[in-house]
Write a protein that holds these residues in place. Structure first.
Motif, PDB file in Angstrom:
ATOM      1  N   PHE A 160       2.782   4.951 -18.623  1.00  0.00           N
ATOM      2  CA  PHE A 160       1.542   5.687 -18.403  1.00  0.00           C
ATOM      3  C   PHE A 160       1.400   6.774 -19.465  1.00  0.00           C
ATOM      4  O   PHE A 160       2.333   7.548 -19.711  1.00  0.00           O
ATOM      5  CB  PHE A 160       1.536   6.332 -17.014  1.00  0.00           C
ATOM      6  N   ALA A 161       0.225   6.832 -20.089  1.00  0.00           N
ATOM      7  CA  ALA A 161      -0.050   7.885 -21.066  1.00  0.00           C
ATOM      8  C   ALA A 161      -0.289   9.205 -20.340  1.00  0.00           C
ATOM      9  O   ALA A 161      -0.772   9.230 -19.200  1.00  0.00           O
ATOM     10  CB  ALA A 161      -1.261   7.517 -21.914  1.00  0.00           C
ATOM     11  N   VAL A 162       0.038  10.312 -21.010  1.00  0.00           N
ATOM     12  CA  VAL A 162      -0.126  11.648 -20.428  1.00  0.00           C
ATOM     13  C   VAL A 162      -1.099  12.440 -21.292  1.00  0.00           C
ATOM     14  O   VAL A 162      -0.994  12.439 -22.524  1.00  0.00           O
ATOM     15  CB  VAL A 162       1.229  12.385 -20.342  1.00  0.00           C
ATOM     16  N   GLU A 212      -5.495  -0.154 -12.805  1.00  0.00           N
ATOM     17  CA  GLU A 212      -4.949  -1.495 -12.985  1.00  0.00           C
ATOM     18  C   GLU A 212      -3.457  -1.447 -13.295  1.00  0.00           C
ATOM     19  O   GLU A 212      -2.670  -2.241 -12.771  1.00  0.00           O
ATOM     20  CB  GLU A 212      -5.684  -2.231 -14.106  1.00  0.00           C
ATOM     21  N   LEU A 213      -3.058  -0.492 -14.134  1.00  0.00           N
ATOM     22  CA  LEU A 213      -1.635  -0.363 -14.470  1.00  0.00           C
ATOM     23  C   LEU A 213      -0.838   0.069 -13.244  1.00  0.00           C
ATOM     24  O   LEU A 213       0.305  -0.388 -13.050  1.00  0.00           O
ATOM     25  CB  LEU A 213      -1.445   0.650 -15.606  1.00  0.00           C
ATOM     26  N   ILE A 214      -1.418   0.901 -12.400  1.00  0.00           N
ATOM     27  CA  ILE A 214      -0.736   1.291 -11.155  1.00  0.00           C
ATOM     28  C   ILE A 214      -0.475   0.061 -10.298  1.00  0.00           C
ATOM     29  O   ILE A 214       0.613  -0.113  -9.736  1.00  0.00           O
ATOM     30  CB  ILE A 214      -1.569   2.333 -10.383  1.00  0.00           C
ATOM     31  N   ASP A 215      -1.475  -0.823 -10.193  1.00  0.00           N
ATOM     32  CA  ASP A 215      -1.302  -2.053  -9.411  1.00  0.00           C
ATOM     33  C   ASP A 215      -0.178  -2.916  -9.981  1.00  0.00           C
ATOM     34  O   ASP A 215       0.620  -3.496  -9.230  1.00  0.00           O
ATOM     35  CB  ASP A 215      -2.610  -2.856  -9.395  1.00  0.00           C
ATOM     36  N   ILE A 216      -0.116  -3.015 -11.294  1.00  0.00           N
ATOM     37  CA  ILE A 216       0.918  -3.837 -11.940  1.00  0.00           C
ATOM     38  C   ILE A 216       2.300  -3.252 -11.678  1.00  0.00           C
ATOM     39  O   ILE A 216       3.229  -3.950 -11.255  1.00  0.00           O
ATOM     40  CB  ILE A 216       0.660  -3.947 -13.453  1.00  0.00           C
ATOM     41  N   GLY A 238       0.814  -1.206   0.000  1.00  0.00           N
ATOM     42  CA  GLY A 238       0.000   0.000   0.000  1.00  0.00           C
ATOM     43  C   GLY A 238       0.852   1.262   0.000  1.00  0.00           C
ATOM     44  O   GLY A 238       0.560   2.230  -0.724  1.00  0.00           O
ATOM     45  N   GLU A 239       1.900   1.267   0.796  1.00  0.00           N
ATOM     46  CA  GLU A 239       2.817   2.417   0.845  1.00  0.00           C
ATOM     47  C   GLU A 239       3.521   2.603  -0.494  1.00  0.00           C
ATOM     48  O   GLU A 239       3.683   3.724  -0.980  1.00  0.00           O
ATOM     49  CB  GLU A 239       3.847   2.199   1.960  1.00  0.00           C
ATOM     50  N   ARG A 240       3.937   1.484  -1.091  1.00  0.00           N
ATOM     51  CA  ARG A 240       4.640   1.565  -2.375  1.00  0.00           C
ATOM     52  C   ARG A 240       3.701   2.032  -3.488  1.00  0.00           C
ATOM     53  O   ARG A 240       4.094   2.792  -4.375  1.00  0.00           O
ATOM     54  CB  ARG A 240       5.255   0.205  -2.719  1.00  0.00           C
ATOM     55  N   ARG A 241       2.454   1.585  -3.441  1.00  0.00           N
ATOM     56  CA  ARG A 241       1.474   2.017  -4.446  1.00  0.00           C
ATOM     57  C   ARG A 241       1.267   3.524  -4.362  1.00  0.00           C
ATOM     58  O   ARG A 241       1.192   4.208  -5.399  1.00  0.00           O
ATOM     59  CB  ARG A 241       0.148   1.289  -4.238  1.00  0.00           C
ATOM     60  N   GLN A 242       1.159   4.052  -3.148  1.00  0.00           N
ATOM     61  CA  GLN A 242       0.998   5.490  -2.972  1.00  0.00           C
ATOM     62  C   GLN A 242       2.211   6.240  -3.499  1.00  0.00           C
ATOM     63  O   GLN A 242       2.076   7.311  -4.111  1.00  0.00           O
ATOM     64  CB  GLN A 242       0.773   5.821  -1.500  1.00  0.00           C
ATOM     65  N   ALA A 243       3.398   5.672  -3.297  1.00  0.00           N
ATOM     66  CA  ALA A 243       4.618   6.292  -3.815  1.00  0.00           C
ATOM     67  C   ALA A 243       4.616   6.304  -5.339  1.00  0.00           C
ATOM     68  O   ALA A 243       5.076   7.277  -5.966  1.00  0.00           O
ATOM     69  CB  ALA A 243       5.843   5.553  -3.290  1.00  0.00           C
ATOM     70  N   VAL A 244       4.113   5.236  -5.959  1.00  0.00           N
ATOM     71  CA  VAL A 244       4.002   5.184  -7.425  1.00  0.00           C
ATOM     72  C   VAL A 244       3.079   6.292  -7.911  1.00  0.00           C
ATOM     73  O   VAL A 244       3.395   7.023  -8.864  1.00  0.00           O
ATOM     74  CB  VAL A 244       3.484   3.805  -7.896  1.00  0.00           C
ATOM     75  N   VAL A 245       1.916   6.427  -7.264  1.00  0.00           N
ATOM     76  CA  VAL A 245       0.953   7.463  -7.652  1.00  0.00           C
ATOM     77  C   VAL A 245       1.585   8.849  -7.558  1.00  0.00           C
ATOM     78  O   VAL A 245       1.445   9.680  -8.471  1.00  0.00           O
ATOM     79  CB  VAL A 245      -0.308   7.379  -6.759  1.00  0.00           C
TER      80      VAL A 245
END
Length: 339
Positions: free
Chosen positions: A285-287, A243-247, A217-224
């Motif tokens: 990730f597309a922008v 879904e891509l964030i989870d991957i 969970g902490e790492r996912r937030q860091a990715v975001v």
């Protein structure tokens, strides 16, 4: 009560394997502790591409004692006419390890029987864990497993280390040539040295100091936070893709995002095709801009911060150019043919 930690350190495990494996590990360990009559608190899992870990809070230091009633021979067989115990009563008392005087009479549907209360004293939890933890490791399910070296065991990827801590004490056991201990490893490039864990409580903090975010969970937030920061620097925002964030979260141990760019000529290809090429093949990730239009750039998440992140971005750009050129070629070929 003590905290229990089990960590399996391995070569990079496929992202899609990690969370199902952790869920199965937690459920299996909980069941085995219950079967062993060991009280415990909440169970939490941690995972990165190079480790699977499960942590159990408030584990009892000793399993609960078990008291059961054991039926013996019928009363009419256990005592003679004068009320003296027969050989049957004596043998039953010897078998259950009590005196004849402590035997009771229990009424059943079939009549009166001798009975005895047997108490099985609980063993130390540390002793039981030497058997439980290896069983948990070997039972972790994966879509595909492999063997390595000359070992008979299988796992998703070769296992390099096993951490087994109960409070501040290590639980010693071996799975073939693999031995448990208190040593884990930090980030492969930025903190590759062995880490000696002081106790189960310090696991997450010590890994964080070694540039590993073990909490998913902490790492996912860091990715975001990283991808949003990079997109803002590019003048846009991330096209939403949970879904891509989870991957991506399970592809890195610590995320470092960078902005890559591609030629504007590729924007003549439909957005869906460009997004698919970036997302499916490269996990980019597309922008999009303020008008929700695709921009000629993307955000890539790296597992390592390098001295020259611009060089990294250039490398990502070269890779995506080849992907988009292929997509453009096949798209133009498709539109030349009518339905």
């Amino acid at each position: 009560m003590k905290r229990l930690l089990l960590e399996i350190g391995a070569e990079e495990i496929p992202a899609g394997y990690i969370e199902p494996a952790l869920k199965a590990m937690a459920a299996n360990l909980a069941q085995k502790l219950e079967n062993a009559r060991i009280d415990h608190g909440a169970i939490k899992t941690y995972g990165t591409p190079r480790r699977l870990a499960v942590e159990v809070a408030d584990v009892a230091v000793k399993q609960k004692s078990l008291t059961t009633d054991v039926l013996g021979p019928p009363v009419k067989v256990a005592f003679d006419a004068a009320g003296n115990p027969t050989v049957a009563a004596q043998k039953f008392a010897e078998k259950v390890g009590v005196t004849i005087k402590s035997l009771k009479v229990q009424q059943t549907d079939k009549g009166s029987y001798l009975s005895a209360k047997i108490t099985k004293r609980g063993l130390a939890t540390g002793t039981l864990l030497k058997t439980i933890l290896p069983e948990v490791i070997l039972a972790v399910p994966f879509p595909k497993s492999m063997r390595w070296a000359d070992l008979a065991i299988t796992f998703a990827r070769p296992i390099h280390s096993i951490v087994a801590l109960f409070g501040h004490k290590a639980i010693p056991f071996a799975i073939e040539i693999l031995k448990s201990g208190r040593y884990t490893y930090g980030h492969y490039f930025m903190a590759p040295k062995k880490i000696k864990l002081a106790d189960a409580d310090s696991y997450v903090a010590q890994l964080r100091d070694a540039r590993v975010l073990a909490d998913i969970g902490e790492r996912r937030q860091a990715v975001v936070e990283e991808i949003n920061r990079a997109a803002r620097e590019a003048g846009g925002r991330i096209l939403p893709d949970e879904e891509l964030i989870d991957i991506v979260t399970n592809l890195v141990e610590t995320p470092f995002a960078t902005v890559g760019r591609f030629d504007e000529e590729f924007l003549s290809v439909p957005d869906e095709i460009l997004i698919t090429a970036m997302r499916e093949h490269q996990k980019y990730f597309a922008v999009i801009d303020a008008d929700d239009k695709l921009m000629p750039c993307f955000v890539a998440v790296n597992n390592t911060r390098t001295k020259d992140m611009d060089l990294v971005a250039t490398g990502h750009g070269r890779v995506i150019r080849a992907r988009l050129a292929d997509a453009q070629f096949f798209y133009r070929g498709d539109v030349e043919v009518s339905f």
